[in-house]
Design an enzyme around this catalytic site. Structure first.
Site, PDB file in Angstrom:
ATOM      1  N   LYS A  13      56.809  50.201 105.339  1.00  0.00           N
ATOM      2  CA  LYS A  13      57.667  49.400 106.224  1.00  0.00           C
ATOM      3  C   LYS A  13      58.709  50.253 106.933  1.00  0.00           C
ATOM      4  O   LYS A  13      58.866  50.188 108.137  1.00  0.00           O
ATOM      5  CB  LYS A  13      58.400  48.293 105.440  1.00  0.00           C
ATOM      6  CG  LYS A  13      57.503  47.232 104.845  1.00  0.00           C
ATOM      7  CD  LYS A  13      58.309  46.075 104.265  1.00  0.00           C
ATOM      8  CE  LYS A  13      59.210  46.451 103.102  1.00  0.00           C
ATOM      9  NZ  LYS A  13      58.509  46.926 101.897  1.00  0.00           N
ATOM     10  N   ARG A  88      62.755  38.258 101.318  1.00  0.00           N
ATOM     11  CA  ARG A  88      61.925  38.673 100.188  1.00  0.00           C
ATOM     12  C   ARG A  88      61.672  37.532  99.218  1.00  0.00           C
ATOM     13  O   ARG A  88      60.986  37.728  98.228  1.00  0.00           O
ATOM     14  CB  ARG A  88      62.651  39.787  99.440  1.00  0.00           C
ATOM     15  CG  ARG A  88      62.012  41.172  99.634  1.00  0.00           C
ATOM     16  CD  ARG A  88      62.955  42.144  98.984  1.00  0.00           C
ATOM     17  NE  ARG A  88      62.393  43.359  98.525  1.00  0.00           N
ATOM     18  CZ  ARG A  88      62.600  44.524  99.143  1.00  0.00           C
ATOM     19  NH1 ARG A  88      63.222  44.581 100.287  1.00  0.00           N
ATOM     20  NH2 ARG A  88      62.134  45.634  98.602  1.00  0.00           N
ATOM     21  N   ARG A 127      57.524  59.697  96.943  1.00  0.00           N
ATOM     22  CA  ARG A 127      58.396  59.538  98.109  1.00  0.00           C
ATOM     23  C   ARG A 127      59.722  60.280  97.924  1.00  0.00           C
ATOM     24  O   ARG A 127      60.289  60.307  96.844  1.00  0.00           O
ATOM     25  CB  ARG A 127      58.667  58.044  98.314  1.00  0.00           C
ATOM     26  CG  ARG A 127      59.671  57.726  99.399  1.00  0.00           C
ATOM     27  CD  ARG A 127      59.507  56.329  99.897  1.00  0.00           C
ATOM     28  NE  ARG A 127      59.850  55.315  98.913  1.00  0.00           N
ATOM     29  CZ  ARG A 127      59.664  54.006  99.123  1.00  0.00           C
ATOM     30  NH1 ARG A 127      59.145  53.580 100.255  1.00  0.00           N
ATOM     31  NH2 ARG A 127      59.998  53.136  98.199  1.00  0.00           N
ATOM     32  N   ARG A 160      64.732  58.545  95.036  1.00  0.00           N
ATOM     33  CA  ARG A 160      65.431  57.305  94.673  1.00  0.00           C
ATOM     34  C   ARG A 160      65.219  56.975  93.197  1.00  0.00           C
ATOM     35  O   ARG A 160      64.131  57.126  92.675  1.00  0.00           O
ATOM     36  CB  ARG A 160      64.913  56.142  95.530  1.00  0.00           C
ATOM     37  CG  ARG A 160      65.597  56.030  96.867  1.00  0.00           C
ATOM     38  CD  ARG A 160      64.879  55.057  97.780  1.00  0.00           C
ATOM     39  NE  ARG A 160      64.573  53.756  97.169  1.00  0.00           N
ATOM     40  CZ  ARG A 160      63.948  52.773  97.816  1.00  0.00           C
ATOM     41  NH1 ARG A 160      63.590  52.930  99.072  1.00  0.00           N
ATOM     42  NH2 ARG A 160      63.703  51.631  97.216  1.00  0.00           N
ATOM     43  N   ARG A 171      59.085  46.434  90.377  1.00  0.00           N
ATOM     44  CA  ARG A 171      59.206  46.130  91.813  1.00  0.00           C
ATOM     45  C   ARG A 171      57.934  45.482  92.343  1.00  0.00           C
ATOM     46  O   ARG A 171      57.987  44.559  93.158  1.00  0.00           O
ATOM     47  CB  ARG A 171      59.525  47.417  92.597  1.00  0.00           C
ATOM     48  CG  ARG A 171      60.939  47.916  92.307  1.00  0.00           C
ATOM     49  CD  ARG A 171      61.162  49.307  92.846  1.00  0.00           C
ATOM     50  NE  ARG A 171      61.150  49.363  94.285  1.00  0.00           N
ATOM     51  CZ  ARG A 171      60.992  50.487  94.978  1.00  0.00           C
ATOM     52  NH1 ARG A 171      60.811  51.639  94.352  1.00  0.00           N
ATOM     53  NH2 ARG A 171      61.012  50.464  96.287  1.00  0.00           N
TER      54      ARG A 171
HETATM   55  P1  AMP Z   1      63.778  48.613  99.515  1.00  0.00           P
HETATM   56  O1  AMP Z   1      64.446  49.833 100.024  1.00  0.00           O
HETATM   57  O2  AMP Z   1      63.444  47.623 100.594  1.00  0.00           O
HETATM   58  O3  AMP Z   1      62.582  48.931  98.641  1.00  0.00           O
HETATM   59  O4  AMP Z   1      64.840  47.868  98.578  1.00  0.00           O
HETATM   60  C1  AMP Z   1      65.350  48.488  97.412  1.00  0.00           C
HETATM   61  C2  AMP Z   1      65.903  47.439  96.473  1.00  0.00           C
HETATM   62  O5  AMP Z   1      66.991  46.742  97.117  1.00  0.00           O
HETATM   63  C3  AMP Z   1      64.944  46.338  96.053  1.00  0.00           C
HETATM   64  O6  AMP Z   1      64.115  46.714  94.968  1.00  0.00           O
HETATM   65  C4  AMP Z   1      65.909  45.216  95.693  1.00  0.00           C
HETATM   66  O7  AMP Z   1      66.522  45.437  94.429  1.00  0.00           O
HETATM   67  C5  AMP Z   1      66.982  45.369  96.764  1.00  0.00           C
HETATM   68  N1  AMP Z   1      66.694  44.553  97.968  1.00  0.00           N
HETATM   69  C6  AMP Z   1      66.456  45.006  99.235  1.00  0.00           C
HETATM   70  N2  AMP Z   1      66.244  43.987 100.079  1.00  0.00           N
HETATM   71  C7  AMP Z   1      66.346  42.854  99.337  1.00  0.00           C
HETATM   72  C8  AMP Z   1      66.218  41.464  99.619  1.00  0.00           C
HETATM   73  N3  AMP Z   1      65.944  41.014 100.856  1.00  0.00           N
HETATM   74  N4  AMP Z   1      66.388  40.595  98.599  1.00  0.00           N
HETATM   75  C9  AMP Z   1      66.682  41.004  97.344  1.00  0.00           C
HETATM   76  N5  AMP Z   1      66.805  42.297  97.008  1.00  0.00           N
HETATM   77  C10 AMP Z   1      66.642  43.214  97.982  1.00  0.00           C
END
Ligand code: AMP
Length: 214
Positions: A13, A88, A127, A160, A171
């Site tokens: 993404k 999400r 990553r 990360r 996740r």
């Molecule tokens: P990402 O970088 O999109 O993989 O997001 C990293 C982490 O941030 C996720 O595993 C969640 O803990 C949190 N997160 C990001 N976006 C959301 C969302 N829309 N709703 C809930 N948690 C989120």
């Protein structure tokens, strides 16, 4: 143009979003990047979100909705935006519809990046990211020019804390149970477009652009 990128962690993404926003001159709204910035700055939201993010679970809907509600009002969003990592959950999706309705706006398309689950763990654990910009690399599939450094700024790349094999399972489960149902939600609205997200980054991007322009 207002777009949503839907896809499992590791589906690309962020990488595809960075290309698309540059081409279409819209802004990328990555809730993951915003939360990581909040954690780094130790804001109230950052302090609340840190442990949840590290566990691989989702941050509370109210917090996420509040962040997006404020962000889409900013002047740089007038030409459109790409939501990367939001919504999400079904609550987030319904709330987003409400927020947009109030503003007389709508989502034009939801791009679903489809990747076989078996490939995701490898994509995520390899990553490395440049946190300030959100640029992502992969040790094997998309390595930086200089090991451990961002191509553009030369700054240090980060692994990360939630990109580890243990957290990835949590996740992926959150994705399966809470986010994947949104595929149906947007299919019913007639705005979902599926994109095969396996292959070279540029090849996938060609498919993404075609889906957006359909
Ligand atoms: P990402 O970088 O999109 O993989 O997001 C990293 C982490 O941030 C996720 O595993 C969640 O803990 C949190 N997160 C990001 N976006 C959301 C969302 N829309 N709703 C809930 N948690 C989120």
């Amino acid at each position: 143009m207002r777009l949503i990128f839907l896809g499992a962690p590791g589906s690309g993404k962020g990488t595809q979003a960075q290309k698309l926003v540059k081409d279409f001159k819209i802004v990328q709204l990555s809730t993951g990047d915003m939360l990581r910035a909040a954690v780094a700055a130790k804001t109230e939201i950052g302090l609340k979100a840190k442990a949840v993010m590290e566990s691989g679970m989702l941050v509370a809907d109210e917090i996420m909705i509040g962040i997006i509600r404020d962000r889409i009002k900013e002047p740089d969003c007038v030409n459109g935006y790409l939501l990367d990592g939001f919504p999400r959950t079904d609550v987030q999706a319904e709330k987003l519809d409400e927020l947009l309705n109030e503003r007389g706006e709508k989502i034009d398309a939801v791009i679903h990046l489809v990747v076989d689950e078996k490939m995701l763990t490898q994509r995520i654990t390899g990553r490395r990211v440049h946190l300030p910009s959100g640029r992502a690399y992969h040790l094997e599939f998309n390595p930086p020019k200089v090991s451990g450094k961002d191509d553009i700024t030369g700054e240090e790349l980060t692994h990360r804390k939630d990109d580890t094999a243990e957290t990835v399972q949590e996740r992926l489960e959150a994705y399966r149970n809470q986010t994947k149902p949104l595929v149906d939600y947007y299919t019913k609205k007639g705005i979902l477009k599926e994109v095969d997200a396996i292959g070279e980054i540029d090849e996938i991007y060609t498919r993404v652009k075609a889906a957006v322009s359909q």
